[in-house]
Design an enzyme around this catalytic site. Structure first.
Site, PDB file in Angstrom:
ATOM      1  CB  CYS A  66       4.185   1.723   2.877  1.00 41.44           C
ATOM      2  SG  CYS A  66       3.761   3.132   1.476  1.00 41.44           S
ATOM      3  CB  CYS A  69       6.977   1.624   0.646  1.00 43.94           C
ATOM      4  SG  CYS A  69       5.589   3.454   0.868  1.00 43.94           S
TER       5      CYS A  69
END
Ligand SMILES: [Zn+2]
Length: 142
Positions: A66, A69
């Site tokens: 991600c 993230c």
């Protein structure tokens, strides 16, 4: 069961092995006594224990693939360092720990959930700026 985590002291660089922190306390450096940035991995198994603390707990639901993230990761490390002794940050990899995110209705990542006294207090979806995260963690007057 909580796996021991290694917290590095930003003051003296000592590596502290932190297992269970006594209730109402925050981890401190065994060498110099300074409060340690309390950031560690959490799992489905350890979650109930991870979210119990005398300070606000921020859970970061993330995954290695991600992109946002990866942006928020270093921000959380800075927050843990700058507010050592005032916050606990728990990183939960949603690929390895699917049960907890589903229990809390996490639809996308990154999702940050804040617990106070073991109770869900707030939630931030997406890569929020540092100021937003700090405002929710430490609301004025709280
Ligand atoms: Zn130290």
């Amino acid at each position: 069961m909580t796996s021991p985590s290694i917290l590095t002291c930003p003051h003296c660089q000592a590596k502290n092995r932190v297992q269970a922190v006594p209730e109402g306390e925050v981890p401190a450096c065994a060498r110099c006594g300074q409060k340690l940035p309390w950031l560690h991995d959490g799992t489905d198994e350890s979650f109930a224990q991870d979210t119990r603390a005398s300070v606000p707990v921020l859970v970061d639901f993330w995954a290695p693939w991600c992109g946002p993230c990866r942006v928020i990761g270093p921000v959380l490390e800075q927050i843990a360092r700058d507010h050592a002794g005032r916050v606990r940050i728990v990183k939960v990899n949603v690929d390895e720990n699917p049960r907890t995110p589903s229990e809390f209705g996490v639809q996308g990542i990154p999702t940050l959930i804040i617990f106070r006294d073991g109770q869900l207090a707030d939630r931030i979806v997406g890569a929020a700026p540092r100021a937003t995260i700090e405002q929710k963690l430490f609301p004025p007057g709280a």
